[in-house]
Motif scaffolding. Structure first.
Motif, PDB file in Angstrom:
ATOM      1  N   ARG A 173       5.529  11.565  12.579  1.00 60.39           N
ATOM      2  CA  ARG A 173       5.126  11.831  14.087  1.00 60.39           C
ATOM      3  C   ARG A 173       5.720  10.579  14.909  1.00 60.39           C
ATOM      4  O   ARG A 173       6.510  11.000  15.926  1.00 60.39           O
ATOM      5  N   ARG A 174       5.276   9.559  14.808  1.00 60.98           N
ATOM      6  CA  ARG A 174       5.493   8.617  15.382  1.00 60.98           C
ATOM      7  C   ARG A 174       7.008   8.253  15.516  1.00 60.98           C
ATOM      8  O   ARG A 174       7.481   8.100  16.497  1.00 60.98           O
ATOM      9  N   ARG A 175       7.803   8.313  14.161  1.00 54.11           N
ATOM     10  CA  ARG A 175       9.237   8.059  14.263  1.00 54.11           C
ATOM     11  C   ARG A 175       9.802   9.039  15.091  1.00 54.11           C
ATOM     12  O   ARG A 175      10.756   8.723  15.889  1.00 54.11           O
ATOM     13  N   LYS A 176       9.424  10.425  14.920  1.00 50.49           N
ATOM     14  CA  LYS A 176      10.069  11.656  15.753  1.00 50.49           C
ATOM     15  C   LYS A 176       9.920  11.229  17.361  1.00 50.49           C
ATOM     16  O   LYS A 176      10.899  11.453  17.794  1.00 50.49           O
ATOM     17  N   PHE A 201       8.828   3.005  17.743  1.00 51.65           N
ATOM     18  CA  PHE A 201       8.005   2.683  16.318  1.00 51.65           C
ATOM     19  C   PHE A 201       9.250   2.384  15.469  1.00 51.65           C
ATOM     20  O   PHE A 201       9.741   3.494  15.195  1.00 51.65           O
ATOM     21  N   SER A 202       9.424   1.254  14.954  1.00 54.88           N
ATOM     22  CA  SER A 202      10.414   1.184  13.921  1.00 54.88           C
ATOM     23  C   SER A 202      10.207   1.784  12.536  1.00 54.88           C
ATOM     24  O   SER A 202       8.971   1.769  12.217  1.00 54.88           O
ATOM     25  N   PRO A 203      11.162   1.949  11.738  1.00 54.33           N
ATOM     26  CA  PRO A 203      11.032   2.503  10.414  1.00 54.33           C
ATOM     27  C   PRO A 203      10.490   1.361   9.616  1.00 54.33           C
ATOM     28  O   PRO A 203      10.366   0.017   9.749  1.00 54.33           O
ATOM     29  N   ILE A 204       9.437   1.739   8.533  1.00 53.46           N
ATOM     30  CA  ILE A 204       8.834   0.787   7.801  1.00 53.46           C
ATOM     31  C   ILE A 204       9.699   0.361   6.613  1.00 53.46           C
ATOM     32  O   ILE A 204      10.414   1.004   5.982  1.00 53.46           O
ATOM     33  N   VAL A 205       9.366  -0.976   6.316  1.00 53.25           N
ATOM     34  CA  VAL A 205      10.026  -1.545   5.093  1.00 53.25           C
ATOM     35  C   VAL A 205       8.993  -2.173   4.157  1.00 53.25           C
ATOM     36  O   VAL A 205       8.364  -3.095   4.806  1.00 53.25           O
ATOM     37  N   PHE A 206       9.057  -1.747   2.871  1.00 53.67           N
ATOM     38  CA  PHE A 206       7.817  -2.108   2.311  1.00 53.67           C
ATOM     39  C   PHE A 206       8.423  -3.442   1.336  1.00 53.67           C
ATOM     40  O   PHE A 206       9.435  -3.448   0.902  1.00 53.67           O
ATOM     41  N   ARG A 207       7.453  -4.527   1.397  1.00 56.44           N
ATOM     42  CA  ARG A 207       7.587  -5.846   0.559  1.00 56.44           C
ATOM     43  C   ARG A 207       6.411  -5.924  -0.192  1.00 56.44           C
ATOM     44  O   ARG A 207       5.338  -5.933   0.444  1.00 56.44           O
ATOM     45  N   ILE A 208       6.529  -6.729  -1.275  1.00 54.00           N
ATOM     46  CA  ILE A 208       5.397  -7.290  -1.902  1.00 54.00           C
ATOM     47  C   ILE A 208       5.069  -8.587  -1.234  1.00 54.00           C
ATOM     48  O   ILE A 208       5.901  -9.505  -1.164  1.00 54.00           O
ATOM     49  N   THR A 209       3.886  -9.035  -0.723  1.00 53.08           N
ATOM     50  CA  THR A 209       3.434 -10.081  -0.017  1.00 53.08           C
ATOM     51  C   THR A 209       2.215 -10.821  -0.955  1.00 53.08           C
ATOM     52  O   THR A 209       1.427 -10.058  -1.559  1.00 53.08           O
ATOM     53  N   VAL A 210       2.276 -12.172  -1.120  1.00 54.68           N
ATOM     54  CA  VAL A 210       1.110 -12.598  -1.910  1.00 54.68           C
ATOM     55  C   VAL A 210       0.125 -13.145  -0.757  1.00 54.68           C
ATOM     56  O   VAL A 210       0.513 -13.999   0.031  1.00 54.68           O
ATOM     57  N   LYS A 211      -0.915 -12.770  -0.909  1.00 52.67           N
ATOM     58  CA  LYS A 211      -2.148 -13.174   0.001  1.00 52.67           C
ATOM     59  C   LYS A 211      -3.095 -14.107  -0.894  1.00 52.67           C
ATOM     60  O   LYS A 211      -3.055 -14.278  -2.190  1.00 52.67           O
ATOM     61  N   GLY A 212      -4.406 -14.371  -0.313  1.00 53.29           N
ATOM     62  CA  GLY A 212      -5.494 -15.231  -0.925  1.00 53.29           C
ATOM     63  C   GLY A 212      -5.705 -14.347  -2.131  1.00 53.29           C
ATOM     64  O   GLY A 212      -6.169 -13.369  -2.068  1.00 53.29           O
ATOM     65  N   ALA A 213      -5.891 -15.187  -3.069  1.00 57.49           N
ATOM     66  CA  ALA A 213      -6.221 -14.317  -4.311  1.00 57.49           C
ATOM     67  C   ALA A 213      -7.939 -13.917  -4.375  1.00 57.49           C
ATOM     68  O   ALA A 213      -8.637 -14.741  -4.121  1.00 57.49           O
ATOM     69  N   THR A 214      -8.000 -12.862  -4.567  1.00 62.83           N
ATOM     70  CA  THR A 214      -9.684 -12.214  -4.746  1.00 62.83           C
ATOM     71  C   THR A 214      -9.533 -11.330  -5.918  1.00 62.83           C
ATOM     72  O   THR A 214      -8.717 -10.466  -6.490  1.00 62.83           O
ATOM     73  N   GLU A 215     -10.708 -11.817  -6.860  1.00 64.11           N
ATOM     74  CA  GLU A 215     -10.518 -10.964  -8.149  1.00 64.11           C
ATOM     75  C   GLU A 215     -11.075  -9.669  -8.161  1.00 64.11           C
ATOM     76  O   GLU A 215     -11.649  -9.183  -7.374  1.00 64.11           O
ATOM     77  N   MET A 216     -10.374  -8.852  -9.197  1.00 63.74           N
ATOM     78  CA  MET A 216     -10.884  -7.451  -9.270  1.00 63.74           C
ATOM     79  C   MET A 216     -11.224  -7.224 -10.667  1.00 63.74           C
ATOM     80  O   MET A 216     -10.073  -7.450 -11.735  1.00 63.74           O
ATOM     81  N   ASP A 217     -12.138  -6.822 -11.258  1.00 57.64           N
ATOM     82  CA  ASP A 217     -12.678  -6.314 -12.451  1.00 57.64           C
ATOM     83  C   ASP A 217     -12.093  -5.187 -12.928  1.00 57.64           C
ATOM     84  O   ASP A 217     -12.348  -4.115 -12.152  1.00 57.64           O
ATOM     85  N   TYR A 218     -11.160  -5.107 -14.091  1.00 54.63           N
ATOM     86  CA  TYR A 218     -10.730  -3.877 -14.259  1.00 54.63           C
ATOM     87  C   TYR A 218     -10.733  -3.821 -15.979  1.00 54.63           C
ATOM     88  O   TYR A 218     -10.697  -4.686 -16.464  1.00 54.63           O
ATOM     89  N   ARG A 219     -10.463  -2.411 -16.383  1.00 54.80           N
ATOM     90  CA  ARG A 219     -10.192  -2.198 -17.787  1.00 54.80           C
ATOM     91  C   ARG A 219      -9.479  -0.984 -17.947  1.00 54.80           C
ATOM     92  O   ARG A 219      -9.358  -0.205 -17.060  1.00 54.80           O
ATOM     93  N   ILE A 220      -8.479  -1.182 -19.166  1.00 47.72           N
ATOM     94  CA  ILE A 220      -7.643   0.092 -19.432  1.00 47.72           C
ATOM     95  C   ILE A 220      -8.398   0.756 -20.757  1.00 47.72           C
ATOM     96  O   ILE A 220      -8.642   0.315 -21.474  1.00 47.72           O
ATOM     97  N   GLU A 221      -8.393   2.409 -20.385  1.00 48.20           N
ATOM     98  CA  GLU A 221      -9.135   2.927 -21.197  1.00 48.20           C
ATOM     99  C   GLU A 221      -8.463   4.208 -21.476  1.00 48.20           C
ATOM    100  O   GLU A 221      -7.921   4.767 -20.447  1.00 48.20           O
ATOM    101  N   THR A 222      -8.129   4.582 -22.487  1.00 50.39           N
ATOM    102  CA  THR A 222      -7.435   6.068 -23.122  1.00 50.39           C
ATOM    103  C   THR A 222      -8.381   7.127 -23.392  1.00 50.39           C
ATOM    104  O   THR A 222      -9.413   6.730 -24.287  1.00 50.39           O
TER     105      THR A 222
END
Length: 283
Positions: free
Chosen positions: A55-58, A113-134
């Motif tokens: 909507r904003r772009r239009k 309202f300009s088009p979005i361009v995605f980039r990976i940015t590195v911010k302050g590190a904060t831990e996330m606890d996770y596990r991978i399970e099948t």
């Protein structure tokens, strides 16, 4: 960077189709995920829903057209997919704060309202606890409601469901029927591209009841993240999973439900897990 590259390719598709039909399914295919996961991913990455971004772009481009040409307002409205001048006026005024008819007056300000361009940015590190399970498929029972295939339309549906389930005793009844893992109250977004999207409040159970619906969660590999806090904190964890973990994890979304597992549903200090269905990226 492949994951971000695909998101940016989907942004190019949007730009090419702002005056035509924007197919959410095609956006999802470009990003190699389901339409549901694409919209969730977009909302967390962009900080705005996909529908609102479009909507904003239009409206941004419509203002340029009004300033630079002599097209009729009704023609510009139709150009950007608004068959009703009233709907166009409402959307335009909501974004720019003025009516379309005022734009051609000298000195009038409009928003860009300009088009979005995605980039990976590195911010302050904060831990996330996770596990991978099948895990194999498992059966859940509970209550459900249909979801619209435009996520923005569902923002009031899920909170209302939880409120009603808490007041009418549904949660207490379901808790008494829980007898198989995962041992917690579940919020399940069953939103694949082949069926009607539905949201379930449920538990994993082998028991039967005429009062509740059944659904089988398909076998999948899950990235499981744990957290504590209020209802708002689970949304923040989901945002971090999508914006910080997923882009560099070596995994991408699989075609299976998203699941919230409330191990302790205390609204003031809940213990919960966020289950994201994943597959390893192909080399």
């Amino acid at each position: 960077m492949e994951w971000v590259d695909r998101l940016n390719q989907s942004m190019e598709y949007i730009e090419e189709h702002l005056t035509g039909e924007i197919d959410y399914g095609q956006l999802a295919r470009i990003a190699c995920c389901s339409a549901y996961h694409y919209q969730r991913m977009f909302t967390y990455m962009a900080g705005v829903t996909l529908a609102e971004y479009i909507r904003r772009r239009k409206m941004s481009l419509a203002a340029v057209d009004l300033q630079n040409g002599d097209e009729r307002i009704i023609d510009i409205a139709e150009k950007y997919g608004y068959r009703s001048p009233t709907a166009f006026n409402r959307a335009f005024q909501s974004f720019h704060g003025i009516a379309p008819s005022s734009v051609r007056n000298e000195g009038v300000s409009v928003r860009s309202f300009s088009p979005i361009v995605f980039r990976i940015t590195v911010k302050g590190a904060t831990e996330m606890d996770y596990r991978i399970e099948t895990k194999g498929a498992f059966r859940i029972i509970g209550v459900s409601a249909p979801l619209d295939k435009e996520i923005e339309s569902n923002f009031m549906v899920v909170p209302k469901m939880w409120q009603e389930a808490s007041v009418n005793g549904t949660i207490q009844k379901l808790a008494g029927m829980m007898d198989t893992p995962p041992m917690g109250l579940l919020g399940v977004s069953a939103c694949n591209d082949q069926e009607q999207w539905r949201y379930f409040i449920a538990v994993s159970s082998t028991k039967t009841s005429d009062e509740f619906e059944e659904y089988t969660v398909p076998a999948s590999t899950w990235a499981i993240f744990s957290g504590t806090g209020t209802g708002q904190s689970i949304q923040e964890l989901e945002r971090r999973v999508i914006t910080e973990w997923l882009p560099t994890s070596g995994y991408e979304y699989a075609d299976a439900p998203d699941i919230e597992v409330y191990l302790d549903p205390d609204p003031k200090n809940a213990r919960y897990e966020v289950w994201i269905p994943v597959v390893k990226k192909k080399a």
